[in-house]
Design an enzyme around this catalytic site. Sequence first.
Site, PDB file in Angstrom:
ATOM      1  CB  THR A  87      -7.230  12.862 -16.195  1.00 23.22           C
ATOM      2  OG1 THR A  87      -6.821  11.957 -17.233  1.00 23.22           O
ATOM      3  CG2 THR A  87      -6.376  14.110 -16.257  1.00 23.22           C
TER       4      THR A  87
ATOM      5  CG  ASN B 183      -0.528   3.793 -20.366  1.00 26.65           C
ATOM      6  OD1 ASN B 183       0.217   3.891 -19.400  1.00 26.65           O
ATOM      7  ND2 ASN B 183      -0.487   4.643 -21.364  1.00 26.65           N
TER       8      ASN B 183
ATOM      9  CD  GLN C  87      -4.903   0.736 -19.510  1.00 26.67           C
ATOM     10  OE1 GLN C  87      -5.584  -0.246 -19.834  1.00 26.67           O
ATOM     11  NE2 GLN C  87      -4.986   1.882 -20.160  1.00 26.67           N
TER      12      GLN C  87
ATOM     13  CB  SER D 106     -10.555   5.261 -16.176  1.00 23.19           C
ATOM     14  OG  SER D 106     -11.149   6.009 -17.187  1.00 23.19           O
TER      15      SER D 106
ATOM     16  CG  HIS E  22     -12.776   5.547 -20.967  1.00 22.89           C
ATOM     17  ND1 HIS E  22     -11.912   5.508 -22.028  1.00 22.89           N
ATOM     18  CD2 HIS E  22     -12.189   6.321 -20.028  1.00 22.89           C
ATOM     19  CE1 HIS E  22     -10.846   6.235 -21.748  1.00 22.89           C
ATOM     20  NE2 HIS E  22     -10.991   6.741 -20.538  1.00 22.89           N
TER      21      HIS E  22
ATOM     22  CB  THR F  80     -25.238  18.094  -9.910  1.00 21.93           C
ATOM     23  OG1 THR F  80     -25.627  19.254  -9.172  1.00 21.93           O
ATOM     24  CG2 THR F  80     -26.420  17.152 -10.043  1.00 21.93           C
TER      25      THR F  80
ATOM     26  CB  CYS G 253       6.987   7.417 -34.669  1.00 20.17           C
ATOM     27  SG  CYS G 253       5.958   5.964 -34.586  1.00 20.17           S
TER      28      CYS G 253
HETATM   29  N1  PLP Z   1      -3.704   6.277 -16.245  1.00 16.20           N
HETATM   30  C1  PLP Z   1      -3.542   5.315 -17.169  1.00 16.20           C
HETATM   31  C2  PLP Z   1      -2.601   4.196 -16.907  1.00 16.20           C
HETATM   32  C3  PLP Z   1      -4.273   5.361 -18.358  1.00 16.20           C
HETATM   33  O1  PLP Z   1      -4.103   4.397 -19.275  1.00 16.20           O
HETATM   34  C4  PLP Z   1      -5.177   6.439 -18.570  1.00 16.20           C
HETATM   35  C5  PLP Z   1      -5.909   6.561 -19.841  1.00 16.20           C
HETATM   36  O2  PLP Z   1      -5.402   6.163 -20.874  1.00 16.20           O
HETATM   37  C6  PLP Z   1      -5.315   7.419 -17.567  1.00 16.20           C
HETATM   38  C7  PLP Z   1      -4.566   7.297 -16.426  1.00 16.20           C
HETATM   39  C8  PLP Z   1      -6.294   8.555 -17.713  1.00 16.20           C
HETATM   40  O3  PLP Z   1      -7.606   8.082 -17.660  1.00 16.20           O
HETATM   41  P1  PLP Z   1      -8.875   8.958 -18.109  1.00 16.20           P
HETATM   42  O4  PLP Z   1      -8.855   8.970 -19.587  1.00 16.20           O
HETATM   43  O5  PLP Z   1     -10.059   8.260 -17.568  1.00 16.20           O
HETATM   44  O6  PLP Z   1      -8.721  10.303 -17.512  1.00 16.20           O
END
Ligand code: PLP
Length: 391
Positions: free
Chosen positions: A74, A153, A181, A201, A203, A239, A328
Amino acid sequence: MAAGMIYLDANATTPLLPEVLEAMLPWMQGRFGNPSSAHSGGRRARRAVEAARAQVAGLMGAVPEEMVFTSGATESINSVLLFAQQEWPDRPVLVISAVEHAATVEAATRWQARGGEVRRIPVDSQGRLDLEALERALEPGRVALVSMIWGNNETGVITPMEEVVRLCHAAGTLVHADAVQMVGKVALDLKAVPVDYLSLSGHKMHGPQGMGALFVSHHAPFRPLLVGGGQEGGRRSGTENVAGIVGMGVAAELASAWLAENGPAALAAKRDRLEKTLLQGWQGAGVHGAQAERLPGTSSICFPGIDAAAMLIRLDQRGIACSGGSACHTASLHPSHVLEAMGCDATSAACTLRLSLSRLTTQEEIEKAAQEILKSARHIAEQQQNFQKIH
Ligand code: PLP
């Protein structure tokens, strides 16, 4: 996650691998140092950060210096979009697709609020980008940036990024790819697909949450969102999160090994098996984007007549974690903008489940989950029929 739970929500987040945790722990338990400090503790932290940078860059054929660590995708996405608008005020247009993640959707809304124009490129019923519409949108001298989601996603549909880059560069426009993704799930080589910026990302590839990176090609201009101490080569002050960075590096290294061992094909085979069982077991069931090129582990599947919100609750009780295909579950009847862009109506979207597998998902889990999903669908169908009889 409760023990024994079958986790089919890997596009939301993935579990930290034990090797990743093991590499991070020393940096949280006594081994510490600011990578900017000149003493030996600081220098050791600096070496760890630079080793991780090389590991993450190596996952996509980038040069380590092109990789900037951030707090997540993000932040990476927002940084690039804000930079582009500030840098090229004489180019007021941002081009995105109609199926972006919220991080891009909201950054684009802000682009508009600041007086810019946003052009949204449509997709077809399979979620495939309309490349001709993209070409038409690339008005010479007017477009500051094209930002496209690479692997979706929600549906897993993959954007033909090589073609996008070719068209954009021919029109003199820089490209940012939201590859959250894709990274670690599909082999990427940025020399073959020369995007200018790319967000990823930690995670989503079994690394830590709150960690991300931004790839900035060595030839692309960039000015940071966060200014201060000038860390990350002046491209992201603050940092460094050394433990998180080390974890992300190890996650990237493990993902590289998995990719080299033909992991994506094995994952796609499991996803196909899951889809086959579900499609055979539920009349009228359909996979969104089935005819498009897709991520190996994602399935967005519609069970006509079955309320996905009720399914999610039932499946959670039965030990299966997954997501809905529409909004939903947040009590809105609006389909997700992604399914809507594919021409899916609100009713079908409300009957859609997103099942996303990770490389840890086993064949046994797939078989069990498929049976549970079908059982739950039958249970909910019965409940819905009884409800209709009473009312
Ligand atoms: N872009 C896509 C396609 C994602 O699936 C996600 C998270 O679900 C993000 C951006 C945002 O990633 P983060 O949670 O690391 O900020």
